[in-house]
Design a protein around this motif. Structure first.
Motif, PDB file in Angstrom:
ATOM      1  N   GLY A   1       0.849  -1.175   0.000  1.00 34.03           N
ATOM      2  CA  GLY A   1       0.000   0.000   0.000  1.00 34.03           C
ATOM      3  C   GLY A   1       0.887   1.227   0.000  1.00 34.03           C
ATOM      4  N   SER A   2       0.301   2.385  -0.179  1.00 27.08           N
ATOM      5  CA  SER A   2       1.108   3.601  -0.170  1.00 27.08           C
ATOM      6  C   SER A   2       0.235   4.801   0.151  1.00 27.08           C
ATOM      7  N   PHE A   3       0.907   5.919   0.423  1.00 22.70           N
ATOM      8  CA  PHE A   3       0.219   7.183   0.663  1.00 22.70           C
ATOM      9  C   PHE A   3       0.590   8.197  -0.416  1.00 22.70           C
ATOM     10  N   ARG A   4       0.990   7.687  -1.563  1.00 24.51           N
ATOM     11  CA  ARG A   4       1.358   8.575  -2.674  1.00 24.51           C
ATOM     12  C   ARG A   4       0.161   9.391  -3.150  1.00 24.51           C
ATOM     13  N   GLY A   5      -1.042   8.803  -3.008  1.00 28.43           N
ATOM     14  CA  GLY A   5      -2.239   9.542  -3.377  1.00 28.43           C
ATOM     15  C   GLY A   5      -2.507  10.740  -2.486  1.00 28.43           C
ATOM     16  N   PHE A   6      -1.805  10.805  -1.348  1.00 34.29           N
ATOM     17  CA  PHE A   6      -1.941  11.939  -0.431  1.00 34.29           C
ATOM     18  C   PHE A   6      -0.726  12.854  -0.509  1.00 34.29           C
ATOM     19  N   GLY A   7       0.089  12.639  -1.548  1.00 33.82           N
ATOM     20  CA  GLY A   7       1.176  13.565  -1.829  1.00 33.82           C
ATOM     21  C   GLY A   7       2.485  13.282  -1.129  1.00 33.82           C
ATOM     22  N   VAL A   8       2.643  12.078  -0.541  1.00 35.46           N
ATOM     23  CA  VAL A   8       3.891  11.766   0.142  1.00 35.46           C
ATOM     24  C   VAL A   8       4.427  10.421  -0.355  1.00 35.46           C
ATOM     25  N   ASP A   9       5.728  10.313  -0.353  1.00 35.06           N
ATOM     26  CA  ASP A   9       6.394   9.115  -0.848  1.00 35.06           C
ATOM     27  C   ASP A   9       6.588   8.124   0.306  1.00 35.06           C
ATOM     28  N   VAL A  10       5.488   7.554   0.770  1.00 36.61           N
ATOM     29  CA  VAL A  10       5.519   6.600   1.874  1.00 36.61           C
ATOM     30  C   VAL A  10       4.832   5.319   1.425  1.00 36.61           C
ATOM     31  N   ASP A  11       5.556   4.216   1.481  1.00 37.31           N
ATOM     32  CA  ASP A  11       5.017   2.910   1.109  1.00 37.31           C
ATOM     33  C   ASP A  11       4.936   2.021   2.341  1.00 37.31           C
ATOM     34  N   VAL A  12       3.965   1.130   2.344  1.00 37.73           N
ATOM     35  CA  VAL A  12       3.785   0.197   3.453  1.00 37.73           C
ATOM     36  C   VAL A  12       3.513  -1.191   2.888  1.00 37.73           C
ATOM     37  N   ARG A  13       3.564  -2.163   3.773  1.00 30.14           N
ATOM     38  CA  ARG A  13       3.234  -3.537   3.393  1.00 30.14           C
ATOM     39  C   ARG A  13       2.510  -4.167   4.577  1.00 30.14           C
ATOM     40  N   LEU A  14       1.474  -4.935   4.303  1.00 31.31           N
ATOM     41  CA  LEU A  14       0.677  -5.543   5.367  1.00 31.31           C
ATOM     42  C   LEU A  14       1.445  -6.703   5.980  1.00 31.31           C
ATOM     43  N   GLY A  15       1.878  -6.522   7.225  1.00 34.74           N
ATOM     44  CA  GLY A  15       2.677  -7.554   7.868  1.00 34.74           C
ATOM     45  C   GLY A  15       4.082  -7.597   7.322  1.00 34.74           C
ATOM     46  N   ARG A  16       4.755  -8.704   7.574  1.00 31.95           N
ATOM     47  CA  ARG A  16       6.162  -8.807   7.203  1.00 31.95           C
ATOM     48  C   ARG A  16       6.407  -9.670   5.972  1.00 31.95           C
ATOM     49  N   GLY A  17       5.422 -10.491   5.606  1.00 31.93           N
ATOM     50  CA  GLY A  17       5.636 -11.442   4.529  1.00 31.93           C
ATOM     51  C   GLY A  17       5.454 -10.846   3.148  1.00 31.93           C
ATOM     52  N   ARG A  18       5.653 -11.684   2.159  1.00 27.13           N
ATOM     53  CA  ARG A  18       5.375 -11.346   0.770  1.00 27.13           C
ATOM     54  C   ARG A  18       4.035 -11.967   0.394  1.00 27.13           C
ATOM     55  N   PRO A  19       3.268 -11.330  -0.489  1.00 28.11           N
ATOM     56  CA  PRO A  19       1.955 -11.871  -0.807  1.00 28.11           C
ATOM     57  C   PRO A  19       2.045 -13.223  -1.489  1.00 28.11           C
ATOM     58  N   ASP A  20       1.163 -14.133  -1.086  1.00 22.55           N
ATOM     59  CA  ASP A  20       1.046 -15.443  -1.715  1.00 22.55           C
ATOM     60  C   ASP A  20       0.001 -15.329  -2.816  1.00 22.55           C
ATOM     61  N   PRO A  21       0.389 -15.478  -4.083  1.00 22.36           N
ATOM     62  CA  PRO A  21      -0.574 -15.312  -5.173  1.00 22.36           C
ATOM     63  C   PRO A  21      -1.791 -16.217  -5.013  1.00 22.36           C
ATOM     64  N   ALA A  22      -1.610 -17.388  -4.418  1.00 20.46           N
ATOM     65  CA  ALA A  22      -2.733 -18.313  -4.248  1.00 20.46           C
ATOM     66  C   ALA A  22      -3.750 -17.789  -3.253  1.00 20.46           C
ATOM     67  N   ALA A  23      -3.316 -16.867  -2.381  1.00 17.90           N
ATOM     68  CA  ALA A  23      -4.215 -16.336  -1.361  1.00 17.90           C
ATOM     69  C   ALA A  23      -4.889 -15.044  -1.790  1.00 17.90           C
ATOM     70  N   MET A  24      -4.509 -14.495  -2.939  1.00 20.86           N
ATOM     71  CA  MET A  24      -5.081 -13.233  -3.373  1.00 20.86           C
ATOM     72  C   MET A  24      -6.546 -13.400  -3.726  1.00 20.86           C
ATOM     73  N   ASP A  25      -7.327 -12.372  -3.540  1.00 19.38           N
ATOM     74  CA  ASP A  25      -8.718 -12.347  -3.940  1.00 19.38           C
ATOM     75  C   ASP A  25      -8.761 -12.465  -5.458  1.00 19.38           C
ATOM     76  N   ALA A  26      -9.361 -13.541  -5.937  1.00 17.85           N
ATOM     77  CA  ALA A  26      -9.353 -13.820  -7.369  1.00 17.85           C
ATOM     78  C   ALA A  26     -10.080 -12.746  -8.165  1.00 17.85           C
ATOM     79  N   THR A  27     -10.979 -12.005  -7.537  1.00 15.22           N
ATOM     80  CA  THR A  27     -11.732 -10.986  -8.265  1.00 15.22           C
ATOM     81  C   THR A  27     -10.916  -9.732  -8.531  1.00 15.22           C
ATOM     82  N   ALA A  28      -9.817  -9.551  -7.809  1.00 13.38           N
ATOM     83  CA  ALA A  28      -9.018  -8.332  -7.980  1.00 13.38           C
ATOM     84  C   ALA A  28      -7.577  -8.610  -7.586  1.00 13.38           C
TER      85      ALA A  28
END
Length: 244
Positions: free
Chosen positions: A68-95
């Protein structure tokens, strides 16, 4: 089963880079959020689920590692949910390959700030108009009986507390917020279930659906609540609570 919950507001202004010169005005809110997350860590959950409001494109599930990020609010700040990397198999298939909606990005920032490493993390973006029954049902499903689950529940109270508030002044806002604060502070599940979804929408209270998901998750668990923060800077109700 639900073993703990933290309720936090979700304005991007909680991120100091977004707030810029106004950042100190929310120092107390940030400190309260950190205290609430400490309650989650102390519960030693097997899994943490972050729940927050999202628009139509942001609804659904987000696995650990989603960016995720806050670039839409004009700042160069990126975040990530938790510490892991996303598992493609766990992603919401609709998006697939979505970024976190703003409420979950704020949650990810809070978790990073407190160096969360106590349990795997997943996210759930919910529509602000989701019916109460559906919210409660979703909460029940989150509180799996075979796991110790903790919830980080993001959402703001009314945005109509003053003339300069985003929703202008509405005389009903203070009473609505007071009842929500009381219910969150006392872990009053029936009161949260009974929140008026139409009134919450009129008052621009983005936390109503997430709070009712919390109520569903906590139905069969004897938790006690504590209200840690209750203020309305900028005319918006910000509440922080911890259940344990």
């Amino acid at each position: 089963m639900l073993v703990a919950a933290a309720v936090c507001p979700c304005p991007p202004l909680l991120v100091p880079e977004v707030a810029a010169g106004a950042a100190p005005e929310l120092d107390d809110a940030r400190a309260a959020c950190a205290d609430a997350l400490g309650v989650l860590a102390a519960a030693r959950p097997d899994r943490l689920v972050v729940v927050g409001p999202a628009d139509e494109t942001g609804r659904g599930q987000y696995p650990e590692g989603t960016p995720g990020s806050f670039r839409g609010f004009g700042v160069d700040v990126d975040v990530r949910l938790g510490r892991g990397r996303p598992d493609p198999a766990a992603m919401d298939a609709t998006a697939p390959e979505r970024e976190l909606p703003p409420s979950l990005a704020v949650a990810a920032w809070l978790l990073t700030r407190t160096d969360w490493a106590d349990a795997p993390v997943a996210g759930l973006g919910v529509g602000e108009r989701l019916e109460a029954e559906q919210c409660v049902r979703a909460g029940r499903e989150l509180a799996a009986p075979d796991q110790r689950v903790a919830l980080l529940v993001m959402g703001d109270a009314s945005a109509c507390r003053t003339l300069k508030a985003p929703g202008y002044l509405d005389e009903r806002a203070a009473g609505f917020d007071a009842e929500v604060a009381r219910a969150l502070g006392s872990a009053d599940i029936p009161a949260l279930k009974a929140l008026d979804s139409a009134l919450a929408h009129e008052l621009k209270a983005s936390g109503r659906a997430p709070w009712q998901i919390l109520a569903g998750a906590a139905e069969n668990t004897p938790l006690s609540g504590s209200l840690l923060y209750d203020e309305a800077p900028y005319g918006v109700g910000y509440l922080v609570a911890a259940w344990s």
